[in-house]
Structures are given as structure tokens and as C-alpha cells.
Design a protein around this motif. Structure first.
Motif, PDB file in Angstrom:
ATOM      1  N   VAL A  53       9.345  -2.238  -7.593  1.00 50.43           N
ATOM      2  CA  VAL A  53       8.259  -3.096  -6.790  1.00 50.43           C
ATOM      3  C   VAL A  53       6.893  -2.468  -7.358  1.00 50.43           C
ATOM      4  CG1 VAL A  53       7.003  -3.312  -4.726  1.00 50.43           C
ATOM      5  CG2 VAL A  53       9.462  -3.282  -4.782  1.00 50.43           C
ATOM      6  N   SER A  54       5.813  -3.332  -7.444  1.00 53.08           N
ATOM      7  CA  SER A  54       4.574  -2.775  -7.907  1.00 53.08           C
ATOM      8  C   SER A  54       3.478  -3.547  -7.322  1.00 53.08           C
ATOM      9  CB  SER A  54       4.467  -3.446  -9.384  1.00 53.08           C
ATOM     10  OG  SER A  54       3.239  -3.093 -10.017  1.00 53.08           O
ATOM     11  N   SER A  55       2.509  -2.926  -7.146  1.00 54.30           N
ATOM     12  CA  SER A  55       1.033  -3.444  -6.764  1.00 54.30           C
ATOM     13  C   SER A  55       0.797  -4.606  -7.530  1.00 54.30           C
ATOM     14  CB  SER A  55       0.033  -2.564  -6.833  1.00 54.30           C
ATOM     15  OG  SER A  55      -1.416  -3.123  -7.190  1.00 54.30           O
ATOM     16  N   VAL A 135       8.423   2.319  -6.539  1.00 56.90           N
ATOM     17  CA  VAL A 135       7.426   1.503  -6.141  1.00 56.90           C
ATOM     18  C   VAL A 135       6.195   2.046  -7.079  1.00 56.90           C
ATOM     19  CG1 VAL A 135       6.029   1.222  -4.208  1.00 56.90           C
ATOM     20  CG2 VAL A 135       8.342   1.356  -3.869  1.00 56.90           C
ATOM     21  N   PHE A 136       5.459   1.409  -7.580  1.00 51.67           N
ATOM     22  CA  PHE A 136       4.337   1.694  -8.545  1.00 51.67           C
ATOM     23  C   PHE A 136       3.006   1.186  -7.737  1.00 51.67           C
ATOM     24  CE2 PHE A 136       8.077   1.428 -11.195  1.00 51.67           C
ATOM     25  CZ  PHE A 136       7.769   2.687 -12.064  1.00 51.67           C
ATOM     26  N   SER A 137       2.308   2.008  -7.321  1.00 51.51           N
ATOM     27  CA  SER A 137       1.013   1.979  -6.473  1.00 51.51           C
ATOM     28  C   SER A 137       0.019   2.608  -6.994  1.00 51.51           C
ATOM     29  CB  SER A 137       1.474   2.289  -5.072  1.00 51.51           C
ATOM     30  OG  SER A 137       0.621   1.909  -4.165  1.00 51.51           O
ATOM     31  N   HIS A 138      -1.098   2.933  -6.065  1.00 49.98           N
ATOM     32  CA  HIS A 138      -2.432   3.405  -6.497  1.00 49.98           C
ATOM     33  C   HIS A 138      -2.761   4.842  -5.608  1.00 49.98           C
ATOM     34  CE1 HIS A 138      -3.582  -0.253  -8.490  1.00 49.98           C
ATOM     35  NE2 HIS A 138      -2.676  -0.754  -7.507  1.00 49.98           N
ATOM     36  N   TYR A 139      -3.736   5.351  -6.273  1.00 50.73           N
ATOM     37  CA  TYR A 139      -3.975   6.765  -5.358  1.00 50.73           C
ATOM     38  C   TYR A 139      -4.252   6.627  -4.053  1.00 50.73           C
ATOM     39  CZ  TYR A 139      -6.760  10.975  -5.459  1.00 50.73           C
ATOM     40  OH  TYR A 139      -7.342  12.513  -5.586  1.00 50.73           O
ATOM     41  N   VAL A 140      -4.943   5.779  -3.384  1.00 50.75           N
ATOM     42  CA  VAL A 140      -5.484   5.666  -2.202  1.00 50.75           C
ATOM     43  C   VAL A 140      -4.171   5.033  -1.387  1.00 50.75           C
ATOM     44  CG1 VAL A 140      -7.002   4.678  -0.247  1.00 50.75           C
ATOM     45  CG2 VAL A 140      -7.604   5.318  -2.825  1.00 50.75           C
ATOM     46  N   ALA A 141      -3.423   4.311  -1.688  1.00 49.33           N
ATOM     47  CA  ALA A 141      -2.184   3.768  -1.068  1.00 49.33           C
ATOM     48  C   ALA A 141      -1.375   5.154  -0.945  1.00 49.33           C
ATOM     49  CB  ALA A 141      -1.564   2.479  -1.878  1.00 49.33           C
ATOM     50  N   ILE A 142      -1.062   5.739  -2.136  1.00 46.54           N
ATOM     51  CA  ILE A 142      -0.321   7.060  -1.961  1.00 46.54           C
ATOM     52  C   ILE A 142      -0.715   7.913  -0.907  1.00 46.54           C
ATOM     53  CG2 ILE A 142       0.907   8.959  -3.263  1.00 46.54           C
ATOM     54  CD1 ILE A 142       0.685   7.001  -5.833  1.00 46.54           C
ATOM     55  N   ASN A 143      -1.982   8.208  -1.007  1.00 50.44           N
ATOM     56  CA  ASN A 143      -2.398   9.057   0.101  1.00 50.44           C
ATOM     57  C   ASN A 143      -2.228   8.648   1.406  1.00 50.44           C
ATOM     58  OD1 ASN A 143      -4.197  11.544  -0.340  1.00 50.44           O
ATOM     59  ND2 ASN A 143      -4.402  10.148  -2.181  1.00 50.44           N
ATOM     60  N   ALA A 144      -2.273   7.068   1.702  1.00 53.45           N
ATOM     61  CA  ALA A 144      -1.942   6.742   2.749  1.00 53.45           C
ATOM     62  C   ALA A 144      -0.398   6.966   3.378  1.00 53.45           C
ATOM     63  CB  ALA A 144      -1.866   5.199   2.938  1.00 53.45           C
ATOM     64  N   VAL A 145       0.363   7.195   2.477  1.00 55.14           N
ATOM     65  CA  VAL A 145       1.844   7.430   2.865  1.00 55.14           C
ATOM     66  C   VAL A 145       2.036   8.816   2.983  1.00 55.14           C
ATOM     67  CG1 VAL A 145       4.038   7.448   1.967  1.00 55.14           C
ATOM     68  CG2 VAL A 145       2.676   5.372   1.580  1.00 55.14           C
ATOM     69  N   MET A 146       1.284   9.703   2.013  1.00 60.84           N
ATOM     70  CA  MET A 146       1.383  11.144   2.318  1.00 60.84           C
ATOM     71  C   MET A 146       0.683  11.530   3.607  1.00 60.84           C
ATOM     72  SD  MET A 146       3.256  12.264  -0.023  1.00 60.84           S
ATOM     73  CE  MET A 146       3.764  11.980  -1.577  1.00 60.84           C
ATOM     74  N   SER A 147      -0.430  11.253   3.938  1.00 59.49           N
ATOM     75  CA  SER A 147      -1.033  11.466   5.283  1.00 59.49           C
ATOM     76  C   SER A 147      -0.179  11.053   6.434  1.00 59.49           C
ATOM     77  CB  SER A 147      -2.682  10.801   5.426  1.00 59.49           C
ATOM     78  OG  SER A 147      -2.568   9.440   5.328  1.00 59.49           O
ATOM     79  N   HIS A 148       0.393  10.023   6.443  1.00 59.13           N
ATOM     80  CA  HIS A 148       1.231   9.688   7.311  1.00 59.13           C
ATOM     81  C   HIS A 148       2.682  10.659   7.298  1.00 59.13           C
ATOM     82  CE1 HIS A 148       3.999   7.356  10.042  1.00 59.13           C
ATOM     83  NE2 HIS A 148       5.009   7.678   8.934  1.00 59.13           N
ATOM     84  N   LEU A 149       3.175  10.939   6.331  1.00 60.59           N
ATOM     85  CA  LEU A 149       4.359  11.781   6.187  1.00 60.59           C
ATOM     86  C   LEU A 149       3.916  13.226   6.749  1.00 60.59           C
ATOM     87  CD1 LEU A 149       5.835  10.652   2.979  1.00 60.59           C
ATOM     88  CD2 LEU A 149       6.871  10.358   5.096  1.00 60.59           C
ATOM     89  N   GLU A 150       2.545  13.567   6.306  1.00 64.40           N
ATOM     90  CA  GLU A 150       2.105  14.909   6.782  1.00 64.40           C
ATOM     91  C   GLU A 150       1.388  14.896   8.173  1.00 64.40           C
ATOM     92  OE1 GLU A 150       0.016  16.517   3.612  1.00 64.40           O
ATOM     93  OE2 GLU A 150       1.568  15.922   2.246  1.00 64.40           O
ATOM     94  N   ASP A 151       1.571  13.773   8.817  1.00 64.28           N
ATOM     95  CA  ASP A 151       0.789  13.694  10.159  1.00 64.28           C
ATOM     96  C   ASP A 151      -0.497  14.318   9.994  1.00 64.28           C
ATOM     97  OD1 ASP A 151       0.745  12.751  12.772  1.00 64.28           O
ATOM     98  OD2 ASP A 151       1.400  14.690  13.610  1.00 64.28           O
ATOM     99  N   ASP A 152      -1.244  13.931   9.118  1.00 68.49           N
ATOM    100  CA  ASP A 152      -2.760  14.314   8.783  1.00 68.49           C
ATOM    101  C   ASP A 152      -3.442  13.148   8.712  1.00 68.49           C
ATOM    102  OD1 ASP A 152      -5.087  15.406   7.700  1.00 68.49           O
ATOM    103  OD2 ASP A 152      -3.803  16.890   6.617  1.00 68.49           O
ATOM    104  N   GLU A 153      -4.492  13.083   9.571  1.00 70.64           N
ATOM    105  CA  GLU A 153      -5.385  11.967   9.764  1.00 70.64           C
ATOM    106  C   GLU A 153      -6.337  11.594   8.553  1.00 70.64           C
ATOM    107  OE1 GLU A 153      -5.124   9.326  11.821  1.00 70.64           O
ATOM    108  OE2 GLU A 153      -3.390  10.333  12.484  1.00 70.64           O
TER     109      GLU A 153
END
Length: 189
Positions: A53-55, A135-153
């Protein structure tokens, strides 16, 4: 649980605010795309992705292409793993300054045309049912996922290098981080 690989695109031929708003990969980026393919193909058969899957942006599609070709599948385009939407009132030249401001705050504080905290949730939700997928994505989108996984706003919690591969697991309704991809100092900030 099935595996999901979240991959940042390879090094683009142009950066923010330059003339090309949808650059492809430069030679380094093409080599990074091939290295990502080689990494994924070297995984045990049971852990290899079955889908790609890709952006919709060119740099992600070009990073995804070698993996899809090696697996004998088509690249599936999904806007939900695309780049963070720029407010309509901003020009491409204004985007870098806007993003730098976004990076300093939280998802709820991000200013623009939409609810960026909800945008983050949509990305995470789109990944729940994507087991056995690269899944091939972007810097900010990956941060969206990581912040969710780390429960960090905070918006910026991870600095994925070009072609960095993070491994997640999903049961179809939740995501778990298995291995965070390579971090590096990039031109994003």
C-alpha cells in the motif's frame, strides 16, 4: 496477530518548497527503495508482506514499486496514509514554516482546515485491517501512528530516516509496535 510494515519513502529528488510539489526519488532514494525491498524479502516467509500500500505521492509510489514487483502484486494507493494536508490558505512555499510550527505542538493544537487529531485517528484506523502489508508513507503520517502507539499527544515523537521500516502487529482492531525503524537526523526540521 499479523505483521504490518510502516515504511517512510526514500530520499526525494526535491524537498519542501522547491519547484516540484510531487518529486520522485533521487538516486539515493532509488537505492533505499531497493534496500527496503531486500529487507522485506529476507524476512521469513510467514512474516513477509503479501500486499503493498502506498500514499498517492510519487516518492512513496516509487519506493513501493520494487517491493510490489518482487512480490508480484500491484501497489494499492490509499490516501489515508498520505501526507498531512496543508491548510488551503497556505501556498507550497508557506508549508515548511507551517509544518515547523505543527512539529512544536500536539495533535490537538495543530492549526489548519481540519481536525488533525482526527486525521491521526483515521490513519491509525486505516492500518488496523492491514495485516501482512507493507505500507509506504510519510514522516508526519508515521509520527501520527507512533504518537498513537506511544500514547503521546506530541506531533513529533519519532524521526524516521528515509526508507526506515517500523514493524507493527495487528489483530484487526488494534496495533502494537514490535520494532521501531531507524531514526536519523533529516532535513524535515
Amino acid at each position: 496477530m499479523s505483521r504490518l510494515y510502516l515504511i517512510r519513502h526514500g530520499k526525494p529528488a526535491a524537498t519542501w518548497g522547491e519547484a516540484d510539489e510531487d518529486p520522485g526519488l533521487d538516486e539515493t532514494g532509488k537505492a533505499q527503495a531497493e534496500a527496503a525491498r531486500d529487507y522485506l524479502l529476507a524476512l521469513p516467509q510467514a512474516d513477509r508482506p503479501k500486499r503493498v500500500v502506498s500514499s498517492p505521492l510519487r516518492r512513496c509510489r516509487e519506493t513501493a514499486a520494487p517491493t510490489a514487483e518482487a512480490l508480484g502484486v500491484e501497489v494499492e494507493i490509499d490516501t489515508s496514509v498520505g501526507e498531512i494536508p496543508t491548510p488551503k490558505a497556505l501556498s507550497a512555499a508557506d508549508r515548511p514554516a507551517w509544518l515547523r510550527g505543527v512539529f512544536q505542538g500536539t495533535w490537538k493544537d495543530a492549526q489548519g482546515d481540519l481536525d488533525y487529531d482526527a486525521w491521526r485517528g483515521e490513519i491509525v484506523e486505516s492500518l488496523h485491517a492491514r495485516g501482512d502489508t507493507a505500507v509506504f508513507s510519510h514522516y508526519v503520517a508515521i509520527n501520527a501512528v507512533m504518537s498513537h502507539l506511544e500514547d503521546d499527544e506530541r506531533v513529533l515523537v519519532f524521526r524516521p530516516d528515509h526508507a526506515s521500516i517500523s514493524t507493527l502487529e495487528t489483530d484487526g482492531s488494534s496495533l502494537t509496535l514490535v520494532v521501531k525503524g531507524r531514526e536519523a537526523s533529516t532535513g524535515v526540521l
